[in-house]
Structure formats: C-alpha cells, structure tokens
Enzyme design. Structure first.
Site, PDB file in Angstrom:
ATOM      1  N   LYS A  20    -121.647   4.376   6.889  1.00 51.43           N
ATOM      2  CA  LYS A  20    -121.645   4.183   5.439  1.00 51.43           C
ATOM      3  C   LYS A  20    -121.033   5.388   4.733  1.00 51.43           C
ATOM      4  O   LYS A  20    -120.340   5.246   3.718  1.00 51.43           O
ATOM      5  CB  LYS A  20    -123.079   3.957   4.939  1.00 51.43           C
ATOM      6  CG  LYS A  20    -123.653   2.603   5.326  1.00 51.43           C
ATOM      7  CD  LYS A  20    -125.058   2.425   4.757  1.00 51.43           C
ATOM      8  CE  LYS A  20    -125.620   1.047   5.065  1.00 51.43           C
ATOM      9  NZ  LYS A  20    -126.981   0.858   4.507  1.00 51.43           N
ATOM     10  N   ALA A  80    -127.740   7.221   2.659  1.00 53.42           N
ATOM     11  CA  ALA A  80    -129.004   7.159   3.383  1.00 53.42           C
ATOM     12  C   ALA A  80    -129.233   5.749   3.900  1.00 53.42           C
ATOM     13  O   ALA A  80    -128.700   4.772   3.362  1.00 53.42           O
ATOM     14  CB  ALA A  80    -130.161   7.583   2.477  1.00 53.42           C
ATOM     15  N   ASP A  81    -130.022   5.664   4.956  1.00 53.85           N
ATOM     16  CA  ASP A  81    -130.414   4.361   5.486  1.00 53.85           C
ATOM     17  C   ASP A  81    -131.811   4.506   6.092  1.00 53.85           C
ATOM     18  O   ASP A  81    -132.141   5.551   6.653  1.00 53.85           O
ATOM     19  CB  ASP A  81    -129.426   3.873   6.545  1.00 53.85           C
ATOM     20  CG  ASP A  81    -129.644   2.400   6.877  1.00 53.85           C
ATOM     21  OD1 ASP A  81    -129.262   1.554   6.043  1.00 53.85           O
ATOM     22  OD2 ASP A  81    -130.200   2.091   7.937  1.00 53.85           O
ATOM     23  N   THR A  82    -132.598   3.458   5.954  1.00 49.90           N
ATOM     24  CA  THR A  82    -133.976   3.483   6.429  1.00 49.90           C
ATOM     25  C   THR A  82    -134.218   2.308   7.356  1.00 49.90           C
ATOM     26  O   THR A  82    -133.769   1.188   7.089  1.00 49.90           O
ATOM     27  CB  THR A  82    -134.954   3.408   5.238  1.00 49.90           C
ATOM     28  OG1 THR A  82    -134.724   4.524   4.377  1.00 49.90           O
ATOM     29  CG2 THR A  82    -136.402   3.435   5.712  1.00 49.90           C
ATOM     30  N   ALA A  88    -132.392   8.242   7.685  1.00 50.56           N
ATOM     31  CA  ALA A  88    -131.300   9.178   7.921  1.00 50.56           C
ATOM     32  C   ALA A  88    -130.609   9.468   6.600  1.00 50.56           C
ATOM     33  O   ALA A  88    -130.418   8.560   5.780  1.00 50.56           O
ATOM     34  CB  ALA A  88    -130.292   8.607   8.916  1.00 50.56           C
TER      35      ALA A  88
END
Length: 207
Positions: free
Chosen positions: A59, A80-82, A121
C-alpha cells in the site's frame, strides 16, 4: 521539518487518532479504478506478521506512486494495515474482514472465549528516495464467550462490516472484551505511541 503528512488510508479511526496527537494531514486515497482489495488476500500458509507487513509495504508503494502523479509538494506518507490472528488455528491464523453476515458469525464464533492477537503494521515514507520506516505493533485481546444470540444481534448492528476480525473495540464490540495486553489504539488501527516516535524521527511537527 514537516508541518503535515499524507495519510494513505480512508479509515475514520486512523484519522481520529492522528488528530488526537495533533498531526496535520492530507488524505492520499485510492483513485477510481485502483485495486487495493486484492492486496489483502493472504498468500497460502502466510503468517500474520508477514501478511500485515507485506500488505502495508504494498500500500505504501502504491501511495508513493499516487503522490508522484499528483504534482503535490512532498510530505511523509503514512500507511497502516491491521489484521486479527488466531495463531495455529486449523482454518488459518489470519482473520480478515468478513465477506458477509455468515462469515462474520464464523469469525466471531472462532474468537469467542479465546485470546487472539491484533497486529497493526505502520509504514512511514520519510523521503521518496529512501526505504520507508516500518514497525509492527502486536496486542493480545481476550474475548468473552458469546452466545449465538449475542453474535446475531451484533451482526445486525452492522459494526462487523469492513473490520478485521469482524469487530470494533471502539464500538459495541468493546463490550465483549474483558482485557487487553498491548495498545488500545493499535487495536483500533494505529498505535499512537509508536507512530509518535516515527513522526519524531521524521521531524514532523504537531499542533
């Protein structure tokens, strides 16, 4: 010194958390036709930490290309990614966003009465010519035992839609969580302590 950043995420929760720590930001979101959902499909046997890092770096690269086409002045780009994880679960350890109500029920039944991990992250591109900074924050979340009626009522609320693990700790889902070990804001989608450190390193000012 930078007075603002670009946020490459449409998450209202991440926007709220950045505002909470006084960060000025401009949205750098996907253009029509960009396929970002495909990135979120886990690879075979992929571990949760590897998955969330891979997706966030991907991303970030797309967001950098988006900035290059925009003609806008440079500022650091935050992505960010969860994801939610049940390590060692036979159905796979990565629990992403539910595809529908039945899938949400399946995920919530898996989480019921167990402790799971939430991994977020964060990737910050400080300079377009250098490698971005990355961190992964991991929290443990205890889930109460849920009845089928509780799960059905929660799904009817609409809150599980679009949320990794089919719940939101900042909403109605918070009533199912007796305890956490880690970062509440990280579980929401952006660990503000760690992000604040990254922004300090990048010399981003706050209001």
């Amino acid at each position: 010194m930078f007075s603002s950043i670009y946020l490459a995420s449409q998450s209202p929760r991440r926007q709220e958390l950045l505002k909470q720590i006084g960060v000025q930001f401009e949205m750098l979101i996907a253009a029509p036709g960009e396929d970002t959902e495909t990135l979120e499909i886990p690879l075979p046997n992929e571990k949760a930490r590897d998955y969330v890092q891979r997706v966030t770096f991907a991303k970030s690269a797309i967001a950098l290309a988006r900035w290059q086409k925009s003609g806008k002045p440079w500022a650091p780009i935050l992505c960010a990614d969860t994801t939610v994880s049940l390590p060692g679960h036979p159905e796979g350890e990565i629990l992403g966003k539910p595809s529908d109500g039945n899938d949400a029920a399946r995920i919530l039944e898996m989480l019921s009465g167990k402790v799971h991990e939430v991994l977020t992250a964060v990737v910050l591109t400080v300079d377009p010519k250098t490698n971005p900074l990355c961190l992964v924050q991991v929290s443990e979340v205890e889930f109460a035992h849920l009845s089928k009626e509780q799960i059905a009522d929660y799904i009817k609320s609409g809150e599980p839609v679009g949320k990794a693990g089919a719940y939101g700790i900042q909403g109605l889902g918070g009533a199912f969580i007796p305890s956490i070990k880690g970062s509440y804001s990280g579980i929401m989608g952006l660990p503000i302590y760690e992000v604040n450190q990254l922004l300090d390193f990048a010399k981003v000012t706050r209001i």
